[in-house]
Design an enzyme around this catalytic site. Structure first.
Site, PDB file in Angstrom:
ATOM      1  N   HIS A 163       0.952  12.482   3.249  1.00  0.00           N
ATOM      2  CA  HIS A 163      -0.134  13.481   2.767  1.00  0.00           C
ATOM      3  C   HIS A 163       0.024  14.930   2.973  1.00  0.00           C
ATOM      4  CE1 HIS A 163      -3.085  10.057   2.290  1.00  0.00           C
ATOM      5  NE2 HIS A 163      -2.822   9.860   3.588  1.00  0.00           N
ATOM      6  N   ASP A 199       1.701   2.816   1.178  1.00  0.00           N
ATOM      7  CA  ASP A 199       0.601   2.811   2.004  1.00  0.00           C
ATOM      8  C   ASP A 199      -0.759   2.610   1.049  1.00  0.00           C
ATOM      9  OD1 ASP A 199       0.139   4.647   4.724  1.00  0.00           O
ATOM     10  OD2 ASP A 199      -1.576   4.936   3.249  1.00  0.00           O
ATOM     11  N   HIS A 201      -3.185   4.763   1.256  1.00  0.00           N
ATOM     12  CA  HIS A 201      -3.815   5.866   0.711  1.00  0.00           C
ATOM     13  C   HIS A 201      -2.876   6.505  -0.264  1.00  0.00           C
ATOM     14  CE1 HIS A 201      -5.492   5.327   4.905  1.00  0.00           C
ATOM     15  NE2 HIS A 201      -6.754   5.664   4.245  1.00  0.00           N
ATOM     16  N   ASP A 288      -1.257  -0.081   6.073  1.00  0.00           N
ATOM     17  CA  ASP A 288      -2.620  -0.248   6.046  1.00  0.00           C
ATOM     18  C   ASP A 288      -3.323  -0.744   4.913  1.00  0.00           C
ATOM     19  OD1 ASP A 288      -1.744   2.136   4.604  1.00  0.00           O
ATOM     20  OD2 ASP A 288      -2.725   3.545   5.761  1.00  0.00           O
TER      21      ASP A 288
HETATM   22  C1  SP5 Z   1      -0.977   8.195   6.737  1.00  0.00           C
HETATM   23  C2  SP5 Z   1      -2.332   7.713   6.630  1.00  0.00           C
HETATM   24  O1  SP5 Z   1      -2.421   6.756   6.373  1.00  0.00           O
HETATM   25  N1  SP5 Z   1      -3.227   8.495   6.807  1.00  0.00           N
HETATM   26  C3  SP5 Z   1      -4.714   8.202   6.531  1.00  0.00           C
HETATM   27  C4  SP5 Z   1      -5.753   9.110   6.706  1.00  0.00           C
HETATM   28  C5  SP5 Z   1      -7.264   8.711   6.731  1.00  0.00           C
HETATM   29  N2  SP5 Z   1      -8.083   9.443   7.334  1.00  0.00           N
HETATM   30  C6  SP5 Z   1      -9.437   9.453   6.805  1.00  0.00           C
HETATM   31  C7  SP5 Z   1     -10.034   8.244   7.934  1.00  0.00           C
HETATM   32  C8  SP5 Z   1     -11.437   8.070   7.571  1.00  0.00           C
HETATM   33  C9  SP5 Z   1     -11.975   7.163   8.550  1.00  0.00           C
HETATM   34  N3  SP5 Z   1     -13.280   6.856   8.375  1.00  0.00           N
HETATM   35  C10 SP5 Z   1     -13.499   5.763   9.366  1.00  0.00           C
HETATM   36  C11 SP5 Z   1     -14.516   4.786   9.002  1.00  0.00           C
HETATM   37  C12 SP5 Z   1     -14.495   3.694   9.709  1.00  0.00           C
HETATM   38  N4  SP5 Z   1     -15.809   2.699   9.751  1.00  0.00           N
HETATM   39 ZN    ZN Z   2      -2.352   5.386   4.821  1.00  0.00          ZN
END
Ligand code: SP5
Ligand code: ZN
Length: 346
Positions: A163, A199, A201, A288
């Site tokens: 990211h 990944d 994301h 993930d």
């Molecule tokens: C490297 C990587 O996988 N980074 C991912 C970053 C995601 N961050 C945002 C997470 C939002 C979390 N929301 C949680 C809801 C749980 N029910």
């Molecule tokens: Zn991720």
């Protein structure tokens, strides 16, 4: 397969992230890397070595000097204001504001960081620097001549990197380990490098870094940004710019996608990589996409990771795996090592 790992990842710990209106312990916990290391060892994947220090030079090939200066001094600046908790931004240069770097640390955080899920603590820069060195040391093994040369290597990086752009961090990432390694491979003679990001994301940082370049092909399979983090990049119509037109390929997939849809996208990506014929392949390895990941929605089973590791091996390229996300900590080692074992089997 050869693994590079640094204990210094554990210096980035103890922060909290803003989630659904409350501060919660970071999903990117040190236990993630420790669970992967434990599985590398118990599965007998191969030797585990500490990184060499390649210095700031190869990091500066990707990240701007001002950004590195900020990251390496941000904790001191934050503390000088009398703050003791992890540093998180709470204001950003959104639309209709001007992105001029402020002097105040609260403003600087919003200027350099795009979300409120990436706390910076006393050891964050040292941990991120060590992760970049892990990626560089693993890349050096692919590129080296003679007995040290490896067909593939695993950079067990934490914090992750995909990211992070040249002067922007977020999404648990500070320095873009995969991009730094891809650039280092270019700099030691690989004419073309492909970066395949699996990944959950979108790898917005890696895309941004190489967007106008034909010498690094970037492909990403990810949750559709219309509903998934990081929301503001990763659409299918982002195909590269200028000389890089055609060298950026996004596969946004709907929430809840299973291995059927996912592996169809992977197949298309693999065919494009074959046509590109890169001298080296970098995999941004986030696991993930797993069905029980607490913050993601794809439905891959543990066995699917082995299957797609085999497909990546069929590309028959020197391959660097760079660890990215994955938050189902109990299964993270199994899923990551399954990819690597699938690769080794093929
Ligand atoms: C490297 C990587 O996988 N980074 C991912 C970053 C995601 N961050 C945002 C997470 C939002 C979390 N929301 C949680 C809801 C749980 N029910
Ligand atoms: Zn991720």
């Amino acid at each position: 397969m050869f693994t590079v790992y640094s204990e210094e990842h554990a210096l980035h710990a103890g922060g909290a992230e803003l989630s659904a209106g409350v501060l919660v312990p970071c999903y990117d916990a040190p236990s993630r890397a420790e669970m992967i290391l434990a599985r590398v060892r118990s599965a007998g994947l191969g030797p585990v070595v500490a990184p060499e220090d390649h210095g700031r030079g190869p990091i500066e090939r990707v990240h701007s000097p001002r950004f590195l200066e900020f990251l390496s001094t941000a904790w001191e600046q934050w503390q000088a204001c009398g703050y003791h908790e992890a540093a998180l931004p709470s204001i950003w240069p959104g639309r209709h504001l001007r992105a001029v770097e402020p002097d105040n640390i609260a403003g600087k955080l919003g200027y350099y960081c795009f979300d409120a899920s990436t706390p910076l603590v006393a050891g964050s820069f040292r941990a991120a620097y060590a992760a970049a060195q892990v990626a560089l040391s693993a890349a050096a093994r692919l590129a080296s001549q003679g007995a040290r040369r490896e067909r593939a290597a695993f950079a067990l990086c934490r914090p992750p990197g995909h990211h992070a752009a040249s002067d922007l961090y977020g999404g648990y990432c500070f320095l873009n380990n995969a991009a730094i390694a891809a650039q280092a491979l270019r700099d030691v003679g690989a004419a073309r490098v492909a970066v395949l990001d699996v990944d959950y994301h979108h790898g917005n940082g890696t895309q941004a870094i190489f967007y106008d370049r034909p010498d690094v092909l970037f492909l990403s399979l990810h949750g559709d940004p219309r509903t998934e983090f990081p929301f503001f990049l990763g659409h299918a119509d982002e195909r590269g710019a200028g000389e890089g037109d055609g060298y950026n390929v996004n596969y946004p997939l709907p929430r809840g996608s299973g291995f059927g849809a996912w592996s169809e996208a992977l197949e298309d990506a693999c065919r494009r990589i074959e046509r590109y014929a890169p001298d080296a392949l970098v995999i941004s390895l986030g696991v993930d996409s797993y069905k029980d990941d607490p913050i993601c929605s794809f439905r891959l089973e543990s066995a699917d990771f082995t299957t797609y590791g085999r497909r990546i091996a069929q590309l028959r390229r020197p391959t660097l795996f760079v660890m990215e996300g994955g938050y189902a900590v109990e299964q993270i080692g199994i899923n990551a090592v399954n990819v690597l074992q699938g690769f080794e089997e093929a």
